[in-house]
Scaffold this motif. Structure first.
Motif, short mmCIF file in Angstrom:
data_model
loop_
_atom_site.label_atom_id
_atom_site.label_comp_id
_atom_site.label_asym_id
_atom_site.label_seq_id
_atom_site.Cartn_x
_atom_site.Cartn_y
_atom_site.Cartn_z
N LEU A 22 0.84 -1.14 0.13
CA LEU A 22 0.12 0.01 -0.09
C LEU A 22 0.94 1.27 -0.03
CD1 LEU A 22 -2.77 -1.11 2.37
CD2 LEU A 22 -3.06 -0.46 0.11
N ARG A 24 3.95 1.65 -1.27
CA ARG A 24 4.30 1.77 -2.56
C ARG A 24 3.10 2.17 -3.48
NH1 ARG A 24 8.36 -0.94 -5.06
NH2 ARG A 24 7.21 -1.37 -6.70
N LEU A 25 1.96 1.69 -3.51
CA LEU A 25 0.93 2.32 -4.32
C LEU A 25 1.00 3.75 -3.95
CD1 LEU A 25 -1.07 1.64 -6.38
CD2 LEU A 25 -2.78 0.90 -4.43
N ARG A 28 3.71 5.68 -5.47
CA ARG A 28 3.54 5.70 -7.06
C ARG A 28 2.46 6.77 -7.45
NH1 ARG A 28 3.93 2.32 -11.58
NH2 ARG A 28 5.71 1.32 -10.95
N LEU A 29 1.44 6.67 -6.88
CA LEU A 29 0.31 7.52 -7.06
C LEU A 29 0.49 8.84 -6.82
CD1 LEU A 29 -3.07 5.66 -6.07
CD2 LEU A 29 -2.29 6.27 -8.48
N ASP A 31 3.30 10.46 -7.07
CA ASP A 31 4.18 10.91 -8.16
C ASP A 31 3.48 11.31 -9.32
OD1 ASP A 31 6.41 10.83 -6.37
OD2 ASP A 31 7.33 9.30 -7.40
N SER A 32 2.57 10.35 -9.75
CA SER A 32 2.02 10.42 -10.94
C SER A 32 0.83 11.61 -10.96
CB SER A 32 1.39 9.05 -11.65
OG SER A 32 0.45 8.56 -10.59
N GLU A 35 2.27 14.99 -11.06
CA GLU A 35 2.74 15.19 -12.17
C GLU A 35 1.48 15.77 -12.86
OE1 GLU A 35 5.50 12.61 -13.76
OE2 GLU A 35 5.21 13.50 -15.73
N ARG A 39 0.81 19.29 -14.65
CA ARG A 39 0.62 19.44 -16.26
C ARG A 39 -0.66 20.20 -16.54
NH1 ARG A 39 4.38 16.66 -19.22
NH2 ARG A 39 5.60 14.61 -18.12
N ARG A 64 12.08 19.04 -8.73
CA ARG A 64 13.24 18.75 -9.52
C ARG A 64 12.72 17.66 -10.48
NH1 ARG A 64 18.22 16.46 -6.32
NH2 ARG A 64 16.38 14.70 -6.49
N ARG A 65 12.18 16.83 -10.18
CA ARG A 65 11.52 15.69 -11.25
C ARG A 65 10.62 16.14 -12.28
NH1 ARG A 65 7.16 12.43 -11.08
NH2 ARG A 65 6.19 13.50 -9.38
N ALA A 68 12.81 18.40 -14.78
CA ALA A 68 13.53 17.52 -15.65
C ALA A 68 12.58 16.75 -16.65
CB ALA A 68 14.30 16.50 -14.90
N ALA A 69 11.45 16.65 -16.32
CA ALA A 69 10.55 16.11 -17.17
C ALA A 69 9.94 17.12 -18.32
CB ALA A 69 9.23 15.29 -16.54
N TRP B 68 3.52 -7.52 -5.75
CA TRP B 68 2.98 -6.30 -5.34
C TRP B 68 1.50 -6.59 -5.47
CZ3 TRP B 68 3.73 -1.11 -8.25
CH2 TRP B 68 3.44 0.33 -7.31
N PRO B 87 4.98 7.55 -13.30
CA PRO B 87 5.67 9.09 -13.21
C PRO B 87 6.97 9.32 -13.96
CG PRO B 87 5.62 7.64 -11.23
CD PRO B 87 5.13 6.83 -12.30
#
Lengths: 76, 164
Positions: A22, A24-25, A28-29, A31-32, A35, A39, A64-65, A68-69, B68, B87
Motif C-alpha cells: 500500500l 508503494r502504491l 507511485r500514485l 508521483d503520477s 505530475e 501538467r 526537480r523531477r 527535468a520532465a 505487489w 511518473p
C-alpha cells in the motif's frame, strides 16, 4: 474486502507485506498524480492543500523531477 | 588485476541497482534493486545462473509486480500494477542504500567469509539477497515458484570457486 483477511493471525507476514504494498502504491500514485495536476496547470499551493502538506514540502519533493520532465510549472 | 575487476563489478552493480531504484521511483536502493542489478551483470556467471533459474531482469520485474498485486489484494485493492500511470523519473535523484539492501550486504559479507575465496563478489551479493527469508524478494521468488534452495546451492558452488 475481507478485513479479517488482513488481520489473519495465522499469516502476519501477508498483512505486513500488504502494508508495504500500500505504501508503494501511495508513493507511485503521489508521483503520477502530482505530475498530472501540474501538467493540468494546478499551482503548488493547490496541490499542497489537497495533499494536506505544506507548499514547501510538495515543491521540495517533486519540483526537480517535474522540471527535468519538462513540465511547465506555475510560480504559485 | 583481480582486485580491479572486483571493484569494477561492484561499481557496475551499484550503478545498475541505483538505476533500478530510480526507475522504480524509490528514494532508496532495496534488495530487489540489487537483485535486478545482479541480473544485469552481462557476461557474469551470477547473471547466467539467475537466467537459468528463470530470473532474467524482466522475469524478476514480473515476479515483483505479481508480489505487489497479491499483497495489495490482501488489503482489498485489486489492480494490475502494470496499468498504473508511470511518473517521470527524477534523473538527478541518487537513491541511498536502504535497509533491505544493507541486510543483503551484511549477509553477503557473512557468506564471503564463510565460503572463503577472498573479496566479496557478485555471487556473494546474490547469496546475501537469497538468504533473506522475509521481504519482497523472498515473497516474489516464492510466488514465481523459484526453487530458492537449489539456486542458492548453485550460486554457493560458483562463489566457492571464485566464479562470479
Amino acid at each position: 474486502m475481507e478485513i479479517a483477511q488482513v488481520a489473519d493471525p495465522a499469516d502476519p507476514g501477508a498483512g505486513l507485506a500488504a502494508v508495504v504494498a500500500l505504501r508503494r502504491l501511495a508513493d507511485r500514485l503521489e508521483d503520477s498524480q502530482v505530475e498530472q495536476a501540474m501538467r493540468a496547470g494546478w499551482s503548488w499551493s493547490e496541490v499542497a492543500e489537497v495533499l494536506g502538506v505544506t507548499r514547501q514540502a510538495v515543491h521540495k519533493k517533486h519540483a526537480r523531477r517535474l522540471i527535468a520532465a519538462g513540465v511547465a510549472l506555475r510560480r504559485r | 588485476m583481480q582486485t580491479n575487476q572486483a571493484k569494477d563489478v561492484r561499481a557496475v552493480l551499484v550503478r545498475h541497482a541505483r538505476r533500478a531504484a530510480q526507475l522504480d521511483g524509490s528514494s532508496t536502493i532495496e534488495a530487489e534493486h540489487v537483485l535486478l542489478g545482479l541480473a544485469e551483470l552481462e557476461g557474469s556467471t551470477t547473471a547466467r545462473l539467475l537466467a537459468e533459474a528463470g530470473l532474467s531482469r524482466d522475469e524478476i520485474k514480473a515476479a515483483l509486480d505479481r508480489e505487489w498485486e497479491q499483497s495489495l489484494a490482501v488489503a482489498g485493492v485489486r489492480i494490475e500494477v502494470g496499468q498504473l500511470p508511470t511518473p517521470s523519473p527524477d534523473p538527478a535523484r541518487r537513491p541511498r542504500i536502504g535497509e533491505s539492501a544493507m541486510r543483503s550486504l551484511k549477509r553477503a559479507m557473512d557468506n564471503a567469509s564463510a565460503l572463503g575465496g577472498g573479496r566479496i563478489g557478485a555471487a556473494h551479493m546474490l547469496l546475501g539477497v537469497l538468504d533473506a527469508k522475509l521481504g519482497r524478494v523472498a515473497r516474489a521468488l516464492d510466488l514465481a515458484g523459484i526453487d530458492r534452495a537449489a539456486l542458492r546451492a548453485r550460486v554457493a558452488t560458483a562463489a566457492e570457486q571464485g566464479d562470479h
